[in-house]
Design a protein around this motif. Structure first.
Motif, PDB file in Angstrom:
ATOM      1  N   THR A   1      -1.105   4.954  -2.642  1.00 30.60           N
ATOM      2  CA  THR A   1      -0.904   4.252  -1.375  1.00 30.60           C
ATOM      3  C   THR A   1      -0.820   5.201  -0.181  1.00 30.60           C
ATOM      4  O   THR A   1      -0.833   4.755   0.954  1.00 30.60           O
ATOM      5  CB  THR A   1       0.373   3.409  -1.428  1.00 30.60           C
ATOM      6  OG1 THR A   1       1.432   4.219  -1.925  1.00 30.60           O
ATOM      7  CG2 THR A   1       0.194   2.210  -2.340  1.00 30.60           C
TER       8      THR A   1
ATOM      9  N   LYS B   1      -3.756   1.050   0.605  1.00 26.67           N
ATOM     10  CA  LYS B   1      -4.422   2.170  -0.047  1.00 26.67           C
ATOM     11  C   LYS B   1      -5.939   2.012   0.004  1.00 26.67           C
ATOM     12  O   LYS B   1      -6.478   0.950   0.286  1.00 26.67           O
ATOM     13  CB  LYS B   1      -3.952   2.320  -1.479  1.00 26.67           C
ATOM     14  CG  LYS B   1      -4.283   1.169  -2.391  1.00 26.67           C
ATOM     15  CD  LYS B   1      -3.750   1.470  -3.782  1.00 26.67           C
ATOM     16  CE  LYS B   1      -3.918   0.308  -4.727  1.00 26.67           C
ATOM     17  NZ  LYS B   1      -3.351   0.611  -6.062  1.00 26.67           N
ATOM     18  N   VAL B   2      -6.597   3.109  -0.289  1.00 27.48           N
ATOM     19  CA  VAL B   2      -8.054   3.135  -0.338  1.00 27.48           C
ATOM     20  C   VAL B   2      -8.496   2.481  -1.648  1.00 27.48           C
ATOM     21  O   VAL B   2      -8.011   2.849  -2.723  1.00 27.48           O
ATOM     22  CB  VAL B   2      -8.566   4.585  -0.256  1.00 27.48           C
ATOM     23  CG1 VAL B   2     -10.075   4.620  -0.349  1.00 27.48           C
ATOM     24  CG2 VAL B   2      -8.085   5.243   1.033  1.00 27.48           C
ATOM     25  N   GLU B   3      -9.440   1.520  -1.540  1.00 25.08           N
ATOM     26  CA  GLU B   3      -9.871   0.771  -2.724  1.00 25.08           C
ATOM     27  C   GLU B   3     -11.366   0.943  -2.954  1.00 25.08           C
ATOM     28  O   GLU B   3     -12.159   0.885  -2.008  1.00 25.08           O
ATOM     29  CB  GLU B   3      -9.604  -0.725  -2.531  1.00 25.08           C
ATOM     30  CG  GLU B   3      -8.159  -1.096  -2.307  1.00 25.08           C
ATOM     31  CD  GLU B   3      -8.023  -2.554  -1.914  1.00 25.08           C
ATOM     32  OE1 GLU B   3      -7.500  -3.323  -2.756  1.00 25.08           O
ATOM     33  OE2 GLU B   3      -8.449  -2.931  -0.807  1.00 25.08           O
TER      34      GLU B   3
ATOM     35  N   GLN C   1     -10.303   0.610   3.192  1.00 25.07           N
ATOM     36  CA  GLN C   1      -8.865   0.799   3.372  1.00 25.07           C
ATOM     37  C   GLN C   1      -8.401  -0.201   4.416  1.00 25.07           C
ATOM     38  O   GLN C   1      -8.663  -0.030   5.610  1.00 25.07           O
ATOM     39  CB  GLN C   1      -8.576   2.229   3.832  1.00 25.07           C
ATOM     40  CG  GLN C   1      -7.115   2.542   4.025  1.00 25.07           C
ATOM     41  CD  GLN C   1      -6.910   3.941   4.587  1.00 25.07           C
ATOM     42  OE1 GLN C   1      -7.760   4.482   5.282  1.00 25.07           O
ATOM     43  NE2 GLN C   1      -5.771   4.539   4.289  1.00 25.07           N
TER      44      GLN C   1
END
Lengths: 114, 116
Positions: free
Chosen positions: B108, A42-44, A37
């Motif tokens: 997000t 956003k968290v990837e 992140q």
């Protein structure tokens, strides 16, 4: 209740240096993941790992990244030559079965590359 | 490709009031949807999931979420907000990779601020 742990909580490194982020998953978990992140984003997904090999990796997970489970308990993410854009929070996660709907996340390691 | 969208960066609500954190999804096939919460300096904590069955899903800490197929939404709700609910909330959808393993695709995030 068992938890996923990660060390260190914060790592500061210079550009070009190698870093290893460590995770201890829950003991009966078989599937392991790394996510990252970037601050404010956003968290990837980075990579999934099962049976001592990578199951899937994202475009982010290039040749500078590697994962291993060296001793059956730790799960590590290595970045060979860090770049400024690698600065992020890195989360380890695990699940107990391929069909498990829930992944259990660790508290994260904040990596700062200067 | 699977995706989720959280249209609000931040939601403010007074303590004791109901709260809603919005999430919409775009999937091929059946959606497997999740909500996670992130408190400061903590990891992502699972709140609840929708796999199949009742459209109203109950989860941890008094949260629930309503799955609405026609509106492709999965909004997180709580009847009475607490100051301690203030945190970052992530909606996620499960995606399956070419090898058959799963990963999450996250939104997000929405920062919830509950005001005393």
């Amino acid at each position: 209740e068992p938890e996923v742990t990660q060390t260190p909580s914060h790592q500061v490194t210079q550009m070009g240096q190698e870093v290893i982020l460590r995770c201890v998953p829950i003991s009966n978990h078989l599937y392991f993941y790394w996510y990252r992140q970037i601050l404010g984003q956003k968290v990837e997904f980075l990579v999934s790992f099962y049976n001592n090999e990578i199951s899937e990796k994202s475009e982010i997970f290039d040749d500078q990244f590697s994962v291993e489970r060296p001793d059956g308990s730790n799960f590590t993410l290595k970045i060979r030559s860090t770049k400024l854009e690698d600065s992020a929070m890195y989360f380890c996660a695990g699940s107990d079965a391929k069909s498990s709907y829930e992944q259990y996340f660790g508290p994260g390691t904040r990596l700062t590359v200067t | 490709a699977q995706s989720v969208a959280q249209p609000e960066d931040q939601v403010n609500v007074a303590e004791g009031n109901p709260l809603t954190v919005k999430c919409t999804y775009s999937v091929s096939g059946n959606p497997y949807l999740f909500w996670y919460v992130q408190y400061p300096n903590r990891g992502l904590q699972f709140l609840l999931k929708y796999i199949t069955g009742d459209n109203l899903v109950k989860g941890s800490y008094g949260f629930e979420a309503e799955f609405n197929k026609s509106q492709t939404s999965f909004h997180l709700k709580k009847p009475s907000a607490l100051v301690s609910d203030s945190a970052l909330y992530f909606c996620a959808v499960r995606d399956i990779g070419p090898s058959g393993t799963y990963k999450y695709i996250f939104g997000t995030g929405t920062r919830l601020k509950v005001l005393a």
